[in-house]
Design a protein around this motif. Structure first.
Motif, PDB file in Angstrom:
ATOM      1  N   PRO A  81       0.828  -1.211   0.000  1.00 22.41           N
ATOM      2  CA  PRO A  81       0.000   0.000   0.000  1.00 22.41           C
ATOM      3  C   PRO A  81       0.856   1.252   0.000  1.00 22.41           C
ATOM      4  CG  PRO A  81      -0.040  -1.065   2.154  1.00 22.41           C
ATOM      5  CD  PRO A  81       0.661  -2.010   1.230  1.00 22.41           C
ATOM      6  N   THR A  84      -0.959   3.937   4.714  1.00 22.40           N
ATOM      7  CA  THR A  84      -1.653   3.126   5.709  1.00 22.40           C
ATOM      8  C   THR A  84      -2.084   4.018   6.867  1.00 22.40           C
ATOM      9  OG1 THR A  84      -0.423   1.123   5.144  1.00 22.40           O
ATOM     10  CG2 THR A  84      -1.467   1.184   7.301  1.00 22.40           C
ATOM     11  N   HIS A 351      -3.097  -7.145   4.354  1.00 17.35           N
ATOM     12  CA  HIS A 351      -3.946  -7.213   5.546  1.00 17.35           C
ATOM     13  C   HIS A 351      -3.755  -8.546   6.257  1.00 17.35           C
ATOM     14  CE1 HIS A 351      -6.187  -3.492   4.958  1.00 17.35           C
ATOM     15  NE2 HIS A 351      -6.355  -3.808   3.680  1.00 17.35           N
ATOM     16  N   ARG A 374      -6.995  -1.301  10.394  1.00 15.93           N
ATOM     17  CA  ARG A 374      -6.104  -0.661   9.425  1.00 15.93           C
ATOM     18  C   ARG A 374      -6.876  -0.278   8.173  1.00 15.93           C
ATOM     19  NH1 ARG A 374      -0.687  -3.693   7.545  1.00 15.93           N
ATOM     20  NH2 ARG A 374      -0.087  -3.090   9.659  1.00 15.93           N
ATOM     21  N   ASN A 376      -5.858   0.704   4.326  1.00 17.61           N
ATOM     22  CA  ASN A 376      -4.772   0.721   3.336  1.00 17.61           C
ATOM     23  C   ASN A 376      -5.231   1.396   2.045  1.00 17.61           C
ATOM     24  OD1 ASN A 376      -2.974  -0.584   4.993  1.00 17.61           O
ATOM     25  ND2 ASN A 376      -3.233  -2.595   4.051  1.00 17.61           N
TER      26      ASN A 376
END
Length: 402
Positions: A81, A84, A351, A374, A376
């Motif tokens: 990514p 993040t 992930h 999270r 991303n």
């Protein structure tokens, strides 16, 4: 290919008769041998042909010799990514829809009882609204087409409308459902809501008596809602493993056009194709793991692919014939597919828990995915060819909302 020999073969019969009185058989035989005319095969393979003459040197053209002049360079797809963000208290519930990216380039994400806004232009974060414990948690969020107004579904069966620019409360939609509202979809000034009670309700946000249509077809929670680009067809998926197509042009708009029972698990992931009308992609839950493609005009299933894991969300590439899927058990990955061959182009594994939500930027090139705690951001779809202008504001007379 030997003109002298060809001429002789064409004329020897006639001349033989004419000259038979003048020349004898021995004379003609000696003449043929002298001229090497005793062959019987004209186009006979002998030695290999000489190599072709190179008219132009190999470096004459600057174009590659093994690619056509109009071929596109292969797009690089980053495997990590580009950004993040922490998303603490993101509820791990497959049936909710807690992430959306508005046309003004602002992301809305619901974390427990609070809706946060993240501006992708200047990377600023702000809190839109926090609800009382007895009202929350937040179970769905959805931007209106203007990118300024946001709908928030709640666990107490209500839906609230807020102005994200001024952080002002506008109104509450009540009486639509008897339990939590897990899915929302806008169609201009119509806000469609789906609840745990299995009901789907069309709400005209411009008028006081906002309920204009109620669709009844699902027996359990409605967790997926998507209007087609034309605004004429609505796709709904539920925890009853059913996929319905509704057509608001029909004589009985609250009667489903198609009731599709091919999935063997909950249907949450829905995506209308941007380049082919009446093409819908749907994804099944953990016991199904399939992506299916539908002709919503006829109700026919065009193709079905077993992805090997729970399908959580689907997004089409706006510029290429590609489909992105996010998954849960067992790999928690994002998979990019080439359509219609459904060959895997890339797999993104950033992930560590199931990727329940995805949202696409207004220009179509960046995808936000939410999983665990999270958020991303992936540059998976490349650079857009053209940025489409933002749609017109549906809340032109916002002061008339009651």
């Amino acid at each position: 290919m030997d003109f002298d020999f060809a001429h002789y073969m064409l004329t020897q019969g006639r001349k033989g008769k004419e000259n038979s009185s003048r020349y004898g058989k021995d004379y003609r035989k000696q003449l043929a041998e002298a001229m090497n005319m005793n062959r019987t095969r004209i186009l006979a393979f002998k030695n290999k042909p000489p190599p072709p003459v190179e008219l132009f040197p190999s470096n004459f053209s600057s174009l590659p010799q093994d690619k056509p002049a109009n071929s596109k360079p292969q797009r690089h797809i980053p495997q990590t990514p580009e950004t993040t963000l922490d998303a603490p208290h993101l509820i791990d519930d497959y049936y909710l829809n807690l992430l959306d990216w508005g046309s003004s380039n602002v992301i809305a994400i619901a974390l427990a009882d609070t809706v946060y806004l993240w501006d992708a232009t200047d990377h600023s974060t702000s809190e839109a609204v926090t609800f009382e414990v007895e009202m929350g948690p937040v179970t769905s969020v959805s931007w209106a087409v203007d990118g300024s107004h946001i709908a928030v579904g709640l666990d107490n069966s209500e839906v609230q409308l807020w102005d994200s620019t001024t952080k002002q409360y506008l109104r509450t939609l009540r009486g639509c459902h008897r339990s939590r509202v897990g899915s929302l979809a806008w169609n201009n000034h119509i806000l469609t809501t789906g609840g745990m009670d299995g009901r789907i309700v069309n709400n005209d946000v411009r008028i006081r008596s906002h309920i204009v249509n109620t669709y009844r077809g699902h027996e359990r929670e409605v967790c997926g809602l998507k209007w087609s680009a034309s605004g004429q067809q609505l796709a709904s998926g539920g925890n009853d493993n059913l996929l319905h197509i509704w057509d608001n042009r029909s004589v009985a708009p609250t009667q489903w056009l198609h009731r599709l029972e091919d999935h063997t698990a909950v249907v949450k992931a829905l995506a209308w194709c941007p380049f082919q009308r009446n093409l819908l992609a749907s994804g099944g839950g953990g016991n199904d793991r399939g992506i299916k493609f539908w002709n919503t005009h006829t109700g026919a299933c065009l193709n079905s692919v077993d992805t090997g894991s729970q399908v959580c969300a689907l997004l089409w590439n706006m510029n290429e014939r590609e489909l992105l899927s996010s998954h849960g058990f067992t790999r928690n990955q994002l998979t990019l597919w080439k359509y219609p061959s459904m060959v895997r182009i890339a797999e993104l594994t950033g992930h560590t828990s199931r990727v329940l939500h995805m949202a696409q930027s207004p220009n179509g090139c960046t995808v936000a995915s939410a999983a665990g705690e999270r958020l991303n951001f992936w540059n998976v779809f490349g650079d857009p060819e053209e940025v489409k202008p933002a749609p017109k504001e549906p809340f032109a007379h916002v002061n008339r909302i009651r």
